[in-house]
Motif scaffolding. Structure first.
Motif, PDB file in Angstrom:
ATOM      1  N   UNK A 188       0.760  -1.496  -0.031  1.00 34.69           N
ATOM      2  CA  UNK A 188       0.082  -0.175  -0.279  1.00 34.69           C
ATOM      3  C   UNK A 188       0.579   1.134   0.108  1.00 34.69           C
ATOM      4  N   UNK A 189       1.883   1.682   0.730  1.00 40.82           N
ATOM      5  CA  UNK A 189       2.445   2.588   0.907  1.00 40.82           C
ATOM      6  C   UNK A 189       3.431   2.620  -0.496  1.00 40.82           C
ATOM      7  N   UNK A 190       3.823   1.724  -1.258  1.00 44.08           N
ATOM      8  CA  UNK A 190       4.317   1.448  -2.647  1.00 44.08           C
ATOM      9  C   UNK A 190       3.213   2.382  -3.343  1.00 44.08           C
ATOM     10  N   UNK A 191       2.172   1.901  -3.656  1.00 42.85           N
ATOM     11  CA  UNK A 191       1.085   2.219  -4.187  1.00 42.85           C
ATOM     12  C   UNK A 191       0.704   4.179  -3.937  1.00 42.85           C
ATOM     13  N   UNK A 192       0.857   4.423  -3.160  1.00 39.97           N
ATOM     14  CA  UNK A 192       0.452   5.662  -2.564  1.00 39.97           C
ATOM     15  C   UNK A 192       1.794   6.561  -2.861  1.00 39.97           C
ATOM     16  N   UNK A 193       2.537   6.416  -2.604  1.00 40.29           N
ATOM     17  CA  UNK A 193       4.245   6.739  -3.165  1.00 40.29           C
ATOM     18  C   UNK A 193       3.899   7.461  -4.671  1.00 40.29           C
ATOM     19  N   UNK A 194       3.965   5.965  -4.883  1.00 40.46           N
ATOM     20  CA  UNK A 194       4.039   6.864  -7.109  1.00 40.46           C
ATOM     21  C   UNK A 194       2.575   7.074  -7.248  1.00 40.46           C
ATOM     22  N   UNK A 195       1.387   7.842  -6.455  1.00 40.63           N
ATOM     23  CA  UNK A 195       0.579   7.790  -7.204  1.00 40.63           C
ATOM     24  C   UNK A 195       0.401   9.309  -7.534  1.00 40.63           C
ATOM     25  N   UNK A 197       2.357  12.179  -8.304  1.00 41.32           N
ATOM     26  CA  UNK A 197       3.206  12.433  -9.412  1.00 41.32           C
ATOM     27  C   UNK A 197       4.387  13.861  -8.415  1.00 41.32           C
ATOM     28  N   UNK A 198       5.813  12.786  -9.076  1.00 39.22           N
ATOM     29  CA  UNK A 198       7.026  14.925  -8.964  1.00 39.22           C
ATOM     30  C   UNK A 198       7.616  14.627  -6.978  1.00 39.22           C
ATOM     31  N   UNK A 199       6.424  13.339  -6.453  1.00 39.70           N
ATOM     32  CA  UNK A 199       7.453  13.511  -5.411  1.00 39.70           C
ATOM     33  C   UNK A 199       9.036  12.521  -5.177  1.00 39.70           C
ATOM     34  N   UNK A 200       8.715  11.594  -5.555  1.00 42.93           N
ATOM     35  CA  UNK A 200       9.978  11.049  -5.981  1.00 42.93           C
ATOM     36  C   UNK A 200      10.028  10.614  -7.120  1.00 42.93           C
ATOM     37  N   UNK A 201      11.370  10.274  -7.951  1.00 49.11           N
ATOM     38  CA  UNK A 201      11.529  10.613  -8.956  1.00 49.11           C
ATOM     39  C   UNK A 201      12.895   8.669  -9.061  1.00 49.11           C
ATOM     40  N   UNK A 202      13.047   8.035  -9.964  1.00 46.65           N
ATOM     41  CA  UNK A 202      13.675   7.263  -9.816  1.00 46.65           C
ATOM     42  C   UNK A 202      15.137   7.034 -10.839  1.00 46.65           C
ATOM     43  N   UNK A 203      16.454   6.813  -9.967  1.00 43.28           N
ATOM     44  CA  UNK A 203      17.549   7.054  -9.608  1.00 43.28           C
ATOM     45  C   UNK A 203      17.962   6.180 -10.599  1.00 43.28           C
ATOM     46  N   UNK A 204      17.393   5.992 -11.394  1.00 50.63           N
ATOM     47  CA  UNK A 204      18.284   4.655 -12.448  1.00 50.63           C
ATOM     48  C   UNK A 204      18.997   3.880 -11.950  1.00 50.63           C
ATOM     49  N   UNK A 205      18.587   3.680 -10.923  1.00 50.57           N
ATOM     50  CA  UNK A 205      19.759   2.600 -10.303  1.00 50.57           C
ATOM     51  C   UNK A 205      19.874   1.614  -9.569  1.00 50.57           C
ATOM     52  N   UNK A 206      19.722   0.732  -8.606  1.00 46.21           N
ATOM     53  CA  UNK A 206      19.638  -0.215  -7.723  1.00 46.21           C
ATOM     54  C   UNK A 206      20.525  -0.578  -6.365  1.00 46.21           C
ATOM     55  N   UNK A 216      15.086  -1.330  -5.796  1.00 52.98           N
ATOM     56  CA  UNK A 216      15.267   0.132  -6.908  1.00 52.98           C
ATOM     57  C   UNK A 216      15.782   1.492  -6.297  1.00 52.98           C
ATOM     58  N   UNK A 217      16.837   2.271  -6.697  1.00 57.02           N
ATOM     59  CA  UNK A 217      16.400   3.824  -5.860  1.00 57.02           C
ATOM     60  C   UNK A 217      15.707   5.013  -6.363  1.00 57.02           C
ATOM     61  N   UNK A 218      15.305   5.692  -5.728  1.00 59.85           N
ATOM     62  CA  UNK A 218      14.539   7.350  -5.950  1.00 59.85           C
ATOM     63  C   UNK A 218      15.606   8.534  -5.806  1.00 59.85           C
ATOM     64  N   UNK A 219      15.308   9.780  -5.845  1.00 61.26           N
ATOM     65  CA  UNK A 219      15.752  10.730  -5.458  1.00 61.26           C
ATOM     66  C   UNK A 219      14.500  11.276  -5.260  1.00 61.26           C
ATOM     67  N   UNK A 220      14.736  12.492  -4.184  1.00 59.66           N
ATOM     68  CA  UNK A 220      13.863  13.716  -3.932  1.00 59.66           C
ATOM     69  C   UNK A 220      13.033  13.857  -5.684  1.00 59.66           C
ATOM     70  N   UNK A 221      11.932  14.026  -5.885  1.00 59.18           N
ATOM     71  CA  UNK A 221      11.362  14.842  -7.463  1.00 59.18           C
ATOM     72  C   UNK A 221      11.038  16.411  -6.989  1.00 59.18           C
ATOM     73  N   UNK A 222      10.204  16.778  -7.828  1.00 60.58           N
ATOM     74  CA  UNK A 222      10.654  18.043  -7.687  1.00 60.58           C
ATOM     75  C   UNK A 222       9.573  18.836  -6.618  1.00 60.58           C
ATOM     76  N   UNK A 223       8.534  18.026  -6.423  1.00 57.42           N
ATOM     77  CA  UNK A 223       7.143  18.634  -5.411  1.00 57.42           C
ATOM     78  C   UNK A 223       7.643  18.695  -4.031  1.00 57.42           C
ATOM     79  N   UNK A 224       6.778  19.649  -4.132  1.00 59.32           N
ATOM     80  CA  UNK A 224       7.394  20.408  -2.337  1.00 59.32           C
ATOM     81  C   UNK A 224       6.315  19.982  -1.670  1.00 59.32           C
ATOM     82  N   UNK A 225       4.705  19.943  -2.480  1.00 57.17           N
ATOM     83  CA  UNK A 225       3.623  19.656  -1.351  1.00 57.17           C
ATOM     84  C   UNK A 225       2.914  17.807  -2.187  1.00 57.17           C
TER      85      UNK A 225
END
Length: 242
Positions: A188-195, A197-206, A216-225
């Protein structure tokens, strides 16, 4: 018509600080052991009176943080939590306190100074337990600070600040569980985070996890709210964090 002239009451103005950080996957708060009366030897939030009548409140908050815990301006951003002014909150007289909140990752060990004999990070669950009694009305202030932090994780991207430059979904979940004090379902957490948009983005690595499987690795996305917000589950027993 009465000739009595109104005399303003004597009121003292202070600042108090609620500083949170994560240590060993648990939410900690900065507490000091008071070195002077009142409540000498008791645990309290860092803070104190204005040094002079023209001192700005935020300036006073940063000064107290430096004096009582040796934490500097470059390490924290403060925001106002609220104003506390119950008539009997301080035995020294009528004291109104402006309380500031900060939530920051990887803060260093504090160093006590001035009227604090000790300063240390304390697990929030322990600080709010029945066996601990904080000075003044700091128990209520800390309770309010915890609730504000929990709300900020619902509606802002603050949780990513507690992670490294790149992180796994599981590591991000650890932050939410530590601050909210609950256990979350990974799917459920994975689904909510991915829903969001712009919260986190793929870092292209694992990265290999403890079980040996790559994550999979992620980094902060552009969205602040966050919209939709990361809604905190209610009616669930608090996760043990003490």
């Amino acid at each position: 018509m009465s000739d009595d002239r109104w005399v303003p009451p004597t009121v003292l103005l202070a600042v108090d600080l609620v500083i949170f950080t994560l240590r060993e996957s648990r939410l900690h708060v900065l507490l000091i052991e008071r070195g002077i009366e009142p409540y000498q030897g008791s645990l309290a939030l860092p803070g104190g009176f204005l040094s002079h009548e023209k001192e700005d409140l935020v300036t006073a908050a940063y000064r107290e943080l430096a004096e009582e815990a040796d934490l500097g301006l470059d390490q924290l951003h403060l925001e106002q939590l609220g104003i506390y002014g119950a008539p009997d909150r301080d035995p020294r007289g009528r004291v109104i306190s402006a309380v500031y909140l900060a939530i920051a990752p990887r803060l260093p060990e504090p160093v006590a100074g001035t009227d604090a004999s000790k300063a240390y990070w304390t697990p929030v669950a322990r600080a709010l337990s029945e066996g601990v009694r904080l000075a003044f009305d700091h128990q209520q202030i800390l309770t309010d600070g915890v609730e504000r932090a929990r709300e900020k994780l619902e509606r802002s991207a603050l949780a990513t600040a507690f992670c490294g430059p790149t992180f796994t979904i599981a590591e991000l979940q650890d932050v939410y569980e530590a601050v909210w004090g609950v256990t979350l379902d990974p799917r459920n957490f994975y689904r909510k985070v991915q829903s969001v948009d712009g919260f986190i983005v793929s870092a292209g690595a694992s990265r290999k996890t403890e079980g040996g499987r790559p994550a999979r690795l992620f980094r902060p996305g552009p969205r602040t709210t966050l919209h939709p917000p990361m809604t905190r589950p209610h009616g669930q027993a608090d996760k043990e964090t003490a």
